[in-house]
Design a protein around this motif. Structure first.
Motif, PDB file in Angstrom:
ATOM      1  N   LEU A   1      -0.542  -0.685  13.991  1.00  0.00           N
ATOM      2  CA  LEU A   1       0.386  -1.780  14.744  1.00  0.00           C
ATOM      3  C   LEU A   1       0.247  -1.521  16.190  1.00  0.00           C
ATOM      4  O   LEU A   1      -0.013  -2.471  16.905  1.00  0.00           O
ATOM      5  N   ALA A   2       0.363  -0.597  16.632  1.00  0.00           N
ATOM      6  CA  ALA A   2       0.253  -0.132  18.156  1.00  0.00           C
ATOM      7  C   ALA A   2      -1.183  -0.697  18.579  1.00  0.00           C
ATOM      8  O   ALA A   2      -1.378  -1.288  19.835  1.00  0.00           O
ATOM      9  N   GLY A   3      -2.130  -0.072  17.893  1.00  0.00           N
ATOM     10  CA  GLY A   3      -3.448  -0.486  18.354  1.00  0.00           C
ATOM     11  C   GLY A   3      -4.022  -1.764  18.403  1.00  0.00           C
ATOM     12  O   GLY A   3      -4.637  -2.372  19.240  1.00  0.00           O
ATOM     13  N   GLY A   4      -3.496  -2.605  17.285  1.00  0.00           N
ATOM     14  CA  GLY A   4      -3.733  -4.194  17.224  1.00  0.00           C
ATOM     15  C   GLY A   4      -2.964  -4.814  18.016  1.00  0.00           C
ATOM     16  O   GLY A   4      -3.309  -5.547  18.775  1.00  0.00           O
TER      17      GLY A   4
ATOM     18  N   ALA B   1      -2.995 -15.889   5.509  1.00  0.00           N
ATOM     19  CA  ALA B   1      -2.137 -16.675   6.674  1.00  0.00           C
ATOM     20  C   ALA B   1      -2.405 -16.577   8.193  1.00  0.00           C
ATOM     21  O   ALA B   1      -2.271 -17.433   8.786  1.00  0.00           O
ATOM     22  N   ALA B   2      -2.914 -15.436   8.613  1.00  0.00           N
ATOM     23  CA  ALA B   2      -3.264 -15.103  10.000  1.00  0.00           C
ATOM     24  C   ALA B   2      -4.553 -15.740  10.397  1.00  0.00           C
ATOM     25  O   ALA B   2      -4.540 -16.042  11.682  1.00  0.00           O
ATOM     26  N   SER B   3      -5.360 -16.000   9.468  1.00  0.00           N
ATOM     27  CA  SER B   3      -6.720 -16.652  10.014  1.00  0.00           C
ATOM     28  C   SER B   3      -7.380 -15.969  10.991  1.00  0.00           C
ATOM     29  O   SER B   3      -7.506 -16.829  12.009  1.00  0.00           O
ATOM     30  N   PRO B   4      -7.648 -14.743  11.154  1.00  0.00           N
ATOM     31  CA  PRO B   4      -8.168 -14.223  12.462  1.00  0.00           C
ATOM     32  C   PRO B   4      -9.445 -14.683  12.611  1.00  0.00           C
ATOM     33  O   PRO B   4     -10.247 -15.112  11.647  1.00  0.00           O
TER      34      PRO B   4
ATOM     35  N   ILE C   1      -5.607  -6.040  12.006  1.00  0.00           N
ATOM     36  CA  ILE C   1      -6.015  -7.257  12.114  1.00  0.00           C
ATOM     37  C   ILE C   1      -4.759  -8.305  12.368  1.00  0.00           C
ATOM     38  O   ILE C   1      -4.766  -9.218  13.247  1.00  0.00           O
ATOM     39  N   VAL C   2      -3.979  -8.050  11.360  1.00  0.00           N
ATOM     40  CA  VAL C   2      -3.011  -8.774  11.341  1.00  0.00           C
ATOM     41  C   VAL C   2      -1.866  -8.748  12.553  1.00  0.00           C
ATOM     42  O   VAL C   2      -1.568  -9.596  13.371  1.00  0.00           O
ATOM     43  N   ALA C   3      -1.955  -7.357  13.104  1.00  0.00           N
ATOM     44  CA  ALA C   3      -1.257  -7.149  14.544  1.00  0.00           C
ATOM     45  C   ALA C   3      -1.938  -7.774  15.518  1.00  0.00           C
ATOM     46  O   ALA C   3      -1.237  -8.172  16.364  1.00  0.00           O
ATOM     47  N   ALA C   4      -3.040  -7.571  15.436  1.00  0.00           N
ATOM     48  CA  ALA C   4      -4.106  -8.577  16.762  1.00  0.00           C
ATOM     49  C   ALA C   4      -3.767  -9.971  16.428  1.00  0.00           C
ATOM     50  O   ALA C   4      -3.754 -10.437  17.520  1.00  0.00           O
ATOM     51  N   ALA C   5      -3.967 -10.478  15.340  1.00  0.00           N
ATOM     52  CA  ALA C   5      -3.910 -12.105  15.211  1.00  0.00           C
ATOM     53  C   ALA C   5      -2.525 -12.544  15.737  1.00  0.00           C
ATOM     54  O   ALA C   5      -2.367 -13.788  16.142  1.00  0.00           O
ATOM     55  N   VAL C   6      -1.546 -11.848  15.149  1.00  0.00           N
ATOM     56  CA  VAL C   6      -0.092 -12.328  15.272  1.00  0.00           C
ATOM     57  C   VAL C   6       0.530 -12.073  16.579  1.00  0.00           C
ATOM     58  O   VAL C   6       1.000 -12.638  16.991  1.00  0.00           O
ATOM     59  N   PHE C   7       0.452 -10.475  16.893  1.00  0.00           N
ATOM     60  CA  PHE C   7       1.200 -10.103  18.075  1.00  0.00           C
ATOM     61  C   PHE C   7       0.314 -10.237  19.443  1.00  0.00           C
ATOM     62  O   PHE C   7       0.880 -10.687  20.427  1.00  0.00           O
TER      63      PHE C   7
END
Length: 446
Positions: A64-67, A196-199, A283-289
């Motif tokens: 999470l921190a990395g993304g 859902a995130a569709s990165p 990937i979720v953390a990067a795409a969303v946050f």
């Protein structure tokens, strides 16, 4: 009659052979002959138990921190760490099958008492750091899903010692089935979130290519080594060298060679699943946050609160918490089993199985409860990342003996690894040590 699987070396003055995890040793039958599918299924299981440690709540914090901070850049670290894990776990399998010793027993046989005591302390420190992440992660999941306070949730995790006892008493296969079922839940939850995130696929693929920033950027290096510590876990090497011996694979050289082959395939497939889940979290953390400007999301609670609104999927946060709970339950069960293996292997304690597991759990959970009481809900993300860095610091104390043993023909005989694999293993060990030294230097000097 001497057990043919007993290693050629032994502890001076002690002629007794005591297998690792004696209550489940060679308890799973392996078919003689038959098709490849039957043999593959017979060996499938231990690898998935090991993979649990590669996707525990500590991974969530670092991913999470990395993304959120660096986007997809640290996907390369996840991939590299996973490749290191595949190699090291294969070596742990080889040691356990070839010698009939787990890594802790092999260390006890080889090193002096002071060295063994130091290695045991290092390993227990790693298990405490691991449990810090797992217990806090499980407690957070219980709080997010059911509103249970953190301290109460942390204390509830002690019940996993009884859950482990119940499952093991009903057969090791049931324990493996329990672990695999929770892994499936985690994988499904994150597969839905990825959809859902569709990165952007191009950015994701670019993230798997190493960047010089990872080494030159101090903050990125800190998180990267946290990811390394969360992925390649020292206690997993002890655990794998033991649980692979639950298979009754026979006593001949050919039977053990076959066991090493199938057990290595099992762990490689399982670690590929771990790679998918770790990459999915980042990937979720990067795409969303990261994409929405929320670059400081390291707290699991913050991720839970932000995920559904930012993703536009009402069930996203619930899926996140359910996967976290499954991850925490899985990892505390396997870490408790690893603690038993380490305590028995290094100290040769003769205690009833329920007492061994309660002692092992208590050693880890007491400091976890104290830390949770002091910090409460604040700073749990930083604590989780720090715990993974501590794990990374302990890695050399497990990796160096492992590589040394499997390279020693006097111990391994015909199962000694060849020079190319040994060179690669020592290179991986060197990379781990160099990265840790750089992190320590950066931490102390700046």
């Amino acid at each position: 009659m001497r057990d043919p699987r007993r290693p050629a070396y032994k502890e001076p003055g002690n002629d007794e052979f005591r297998p690792s995890l004696p209550e489940v040793y060679a308890s799973v039958k392996v078919p003689v002959g038959g098709g490849w599918l039957r043999r593959f299924l017979a060996f499938a299981g231990p690898g998935y138990m090991i993979s649990v440690g590669y996707m525990d709540p500590g991974n969530w914090a670092t991913d999470l921190a990395g993304g959120s901070r660096f986007g997809y850049t640290l996907l390369a670290v996840i991939l590299l760490s996973n490749l290191m894990a595949v190699l090291l776990q294969a070596l742990a399998v080889r040691l356990g099958v070839a010698t009939g010793r787990d890594l802790a027993q092999a260390c006890r046989d080889h090193y002096s008492k002071p060295v063994n005591f130091a290695l045991w302390i290092a390993c227990e420190t790693a298990i405490v750091a691991c449990d810090l992440a797992e217990v806090i992660g499980t407690a957070i999941a219980l709080q997010l899903l059911f509103g249970i306070p953190l301290i109460a949730g942390a204390l509830l995790t002690a019940l996993d010692a009884f859950l482990l006892l119940l499952l093991v008493n009903r057969g090791f296969r049931l324990l493996e089935a329990f672990v695999i079922s929770l892994l499936v839940i985690i994988a499904v939850c994150f597969a839905l979130q990825i959809v859902a995130a569709s990165p952007p696929i191009a950015q994701v693929l670019r993230g798997f290519v190493p960047s010089p920033q990872i080494v030159t950027n101090r903050e990125m290096l800190y998180v990267a080594i946290g990811i390394l510590g969360a992925t390649v876990m020292p206690h997993n090497l002890y655990l794998h060298s033991s649980v692979v011996q639950t298979r009754a694979y026979g006593q001949s050289v050919e039977a053990r060679r076959d066991a090493i082959r199938w057990a290595t395939i099992d762990s490689t497939i399982a670690l590929t699943l771990a790679l998918f889940i770790n990459a999915a979290i980042l990937i979720v953390a990067a795409a969303v946050f990261h994409a929405s400007g929320h670059n400081e999301v390291a707290e699991i609670g913050d991720a839970f609160r932000l995920l559904s609104p930012l993703l536009g999927l009402g069930i996203a946060s619930t899926l996140f918490a359910v996967a976290l709970l499954a991850s925490g339950l899985n990892s505390t069960v396997t870490a408790t089993l690893a603690g038993q293996i380490v305590m028995e292997g290094f100290l040769r304690l003769r205690l009833p199985s329920w007492a061994r597991r309660l002692i092992t759990r208590a050693i880890a959970i007491v400091p976890v409860v104290i830390v949770t009481a002091i910090y409460g809900e604040k700073g749990t993300g930083q604590l989780l990342v720090l715990s993974q860095v501590i794990l990374s610091m302990q890695l050399p104390f497990a990796v160096v003996p492992l590589v040394r043993f499997v390279s020693d023909r006097r111990k391994m005989g015909v199962f000694t690894i060849n020079r190319w694999i040994a060179a690669l293993a020592w290179l991986v060990t060197g990379v781990i040590i160099v990265l840790n030294v750089k992190l320590l230097a950066d931490t102390l000097l700046f």
